[in-house]
Scaffold this active site. Structure first.
Site, PDB file in Angstrom:
ATOM      1  N   GLY A  50      30.036  46.189  49.562  1.00 19.26           N
ATOM      2  CA  GLY A  50      29.200  46.041  50.735  1.00 19.26           C
ATOM      3  C   GLY A  50      28.486  47.328  51.048  1.00 19.26           C
ATOM      4  O   GLY A  50      29.122  48.382  51.162  1.00 19.26           O
ATOM      5  N   ASN A 125      37.016  39.615  54.708  1.00 19.40           N
ATOM      6  CA  ASN A 125      36.276  39.350  53.479  1.00 19.40           C
ATOM      7  C   ASN A 125      36.408  37.868  53.172  1.00 19.40           C
ATOM      8  O   ASN A 125      37.510  37.381  52.958  1.00 19.40           O
ATOM      9  CB  ASN A 125      36.842  40.191  52.333  1.00 19.40           C
ATOM     10  N   GLY A 126      35.285  37.158  53.170  1.00 22.16           N
ATOM     11  CA  GLY A 126      35.315  35.729  52.885  1.00 22.16           C
ATOM     12  C   GLY A 126      34.382  34.967  53.798  1.00 22.16           C
ATOM     13  O   GLY A 126      33.448  35.523  54.380  1.00 22.16           O
ATOM     14  N   TYR A 265      31.397  40.090  38.161  1.00 23.48           N
ATOM     15  CA  TYR A 265      30.446  40.996  38.805  1.00 23.48           C
ATOM     16  C   TYR A 265      31.008  41.800  39.965  1.00 23.48           C
ATOM     17  O   TYR A 265      30.777  42.997  40.062  1.00 23.48           O
ATOM     18  CB  TYR A 265      29.241  40.185  39.310  1.00 23.48           C
TER      19      TYR A 265
END
Length: 517
Positions: A50, A125-126, A265
């Site tokens: 991020g 996160n999610g 990734y």
């Protein structure tokens, strides 16, 4: 207008697009350490997850202070700021840059005081898929959900809405009601908490300091602060860490479905997920790519950074020499997570430049991690041809991205996904390559060394492991599916007619049934 297109449903006002997060989280409990500085370095290790905003919350036992802002970790925090954030417990967050606004309000952690006087700060996160249901539940409490601009803020409010319960007990009440992908770190004045959804879609690991504990999105963040890896936080597990030690609670039956795109990734190559090193996985993907899509060429090059390990694997398996063909400007962020189409296209030119002497007169195999919109590959092929490459053969270390993600990755709307509606030959022509080959789904799964049943592959095959509530996808009006629209029309003075998830999935041609072994 909201659509079932993979744009993450964070904003609780369904008439407006909201912030779309998929981030890095870090938490530390260490009474004898400088927890703010540990959090700073942990977030620095998670910067790749991020790049839009960063923040942390710190408590000295008497109160919780949150400091956050738009920018990279090193831009948001400086020595005087970190020196002022003294305490024994801290959490931190790096925000994933998407089409959401780059504003202070969208930065995390979020914070909320309960009526009992406890302060709760939370980082996420999610992405949750049942925010509408959760908002209705909050409406029956003393807290007003109108102030919640994200699912993160909503969960923080829910935790604060149980004045008669401890934070620990409130979490055990709230967590089973959440649907979607979540790896949380949260805290009150004295305790660090961590929780992971029952499917374990997003990674979360536990580490041990000499005099404390750490939780983080990736093992690399543990390494940088000198913490030893203990284990992953289990799917469906809540951890609580305070002066009494570490406590573990099971709030749901685990049904592991780790995100396979983490291996492709998202994660750092030095990270380990479910016991499998990410770098080794990417090299193995490259080997399988060479077996599945061989080609006569002079040089194999990788697109920095996540394409390089796969390129090395391709070269090893094919016998074609590996070399450098593209130089990356390390001061430019990942184009995949730039906040607009214009910046994505500009960012590709800013980020990469061909090594003309290496590519001139060569037949190249160019290995990249994925094709989403096709902007990156189109620009790279053009640059390499302008630099004198005779042929450009593109090889992709993931299958075609055909479906949006509802669990924390903002790929694009389905209409923007290049593989949606184009076959392999159509994509090849679109990006201008001489040939194009993707690794197969089976090849990718084999490279992870994880059972197929334990991986979420929805972006590749449309099989969504977590039920997607219809009301959450369509908002108040329309879900755009595959070449058609499925509308819910409210009657005069009556609630909208409900649409079952099964019917919704059928209209899209996807499965919402969890994959079984």
């Amino acid at each position: 207008m909201p659509r079932g297109d993979g744009r993450l449903n964070h904003h609780l006002d369904s008439e407006q697009p909201g912030p779309q997060d998929a981030c890095g989280v870090f938490g530390v409990w260490a009474p004898k350490e400088e927890v703010a500085k540990l959090t700073y370095f942990g977030l620095y290790a998670l910067q790749h997850r991020g790049q839009e905003a960063a923040g942390m919350a710190v408590s000295d036992g008497s109160g919780v202070v949150v400091y956050k802002d738009v920018g990279l970790v090193a831009q948001v925090f400086d020595e005087p700021t970190l020196a002022s954030l003294r305490g024994q417990v801290a959490i931190g967050h790096t925000r994933y840059s998407t089409t959401g606004g780059s504003t202070w309000e969208n930065a995390q952690p979020t914070i909320r005081s309960s009526s009992s006087g406890t302060t709760i700060a939370l980082a996420h996160n999610g992405n949750l898929v049942n925010t509408a249901e959760l908002t209705r539940e909050l409406a029956g409490t003393s807290l007003d959900s109108d102030g919640a601009t994200s699912d993160t803020a909503l969960v923080t409010m829910l935790l604060a809405s149980h004045p008669d319960l401890s934070v620990e007990a409130a979490a055990l009440e709230v967590l089973p009601k959440l649907r979607g992908a979540f790896s949380f770190v949260f805290m009150d004045e004295t305790t660090l908490y961590a929780a992971r959804d029952p499917h374990g879609v997003r990674p979360l690991v536990l580490g041990r300091l000499e005099r404390g504990w750490v939780v983080a999105s990736e093992t690399a963040a543990l390494d940088i602060v000198g913490a030893s890896v203990v284990r992953e936080v289990e799917p469906g597990e809540l951890l609580a860490i305070d002066v009494e030690g570490l406590r573990s609670f099971r709030f749901a039956t685990p049904e592991p479905k780790g995100c396979i795109f983490e291996y492709v990734y998202i994660a750092r190559p030095d990270a380990t997920i479910a016991g499998r090193n990410v770098y080794a996985t990417r090299v193995e993907i490259g080997r399988r790519l060479a077996e599945e899509h061989p080609v006569d060429a002079d040089l194999v090059i990788g697109v920095p950074e996540s394409g390089i390990p796969a390129a090395i694997g391709y070269a090893e398996a094919s016998g074609i020499p590996y070399g450098s063909g593209l130089m990356k400007n390390p001061y430019v962020g990942r184009t995949f997570i730039q906040p607009s189409q214009t910046l994505r296209q500009l960012g590709i030119r800013l980020k990469l430049n061909p090594l003309r002497e290496n590519v001139r007169g060569k037949r190249l195999v160019v290995v990249d991690d994925s094709i989403v919109r096709g902007n990156t590959q189109r620009a790279i092929v053009r640059m390499l041809r302008e630099a004198g490459a005779l042929e450009v053969h593109v090889r992709i270390s993931s299958p075609p991205v055909n479906w949006p993600c509802f669990y924390g990755i903002d790929f694009a709307t389905r209409a923007e996904l290049l593989a949606n509606g184009l076959d392999n030959e159509g994509i090849r022509r679109s990006i201008g390559a001489d040939t194009l080959g993707y690794v197969s789904v089976d090849g990718l799964i084999a490279a992870t060394e994880q059972p197929k049943s334990r991986l979420c592959r929805a972006c590749f095959d449309g099989e969504y492991p977590i039920d997607l509530p219809a009301e959450n996808l369509i908002g108040k009006h329309v879900l755009e599916g595959v070449g058609r629209r499925v509308a819910v029309k409210p009657g005069a003075g009556k609630p909208a007619e409900p649409v079952s998830t099964a019917a919704l999935a059928a209209s899209l041609g996807v499965s919402t049934t969890p994959n079984r072994p």
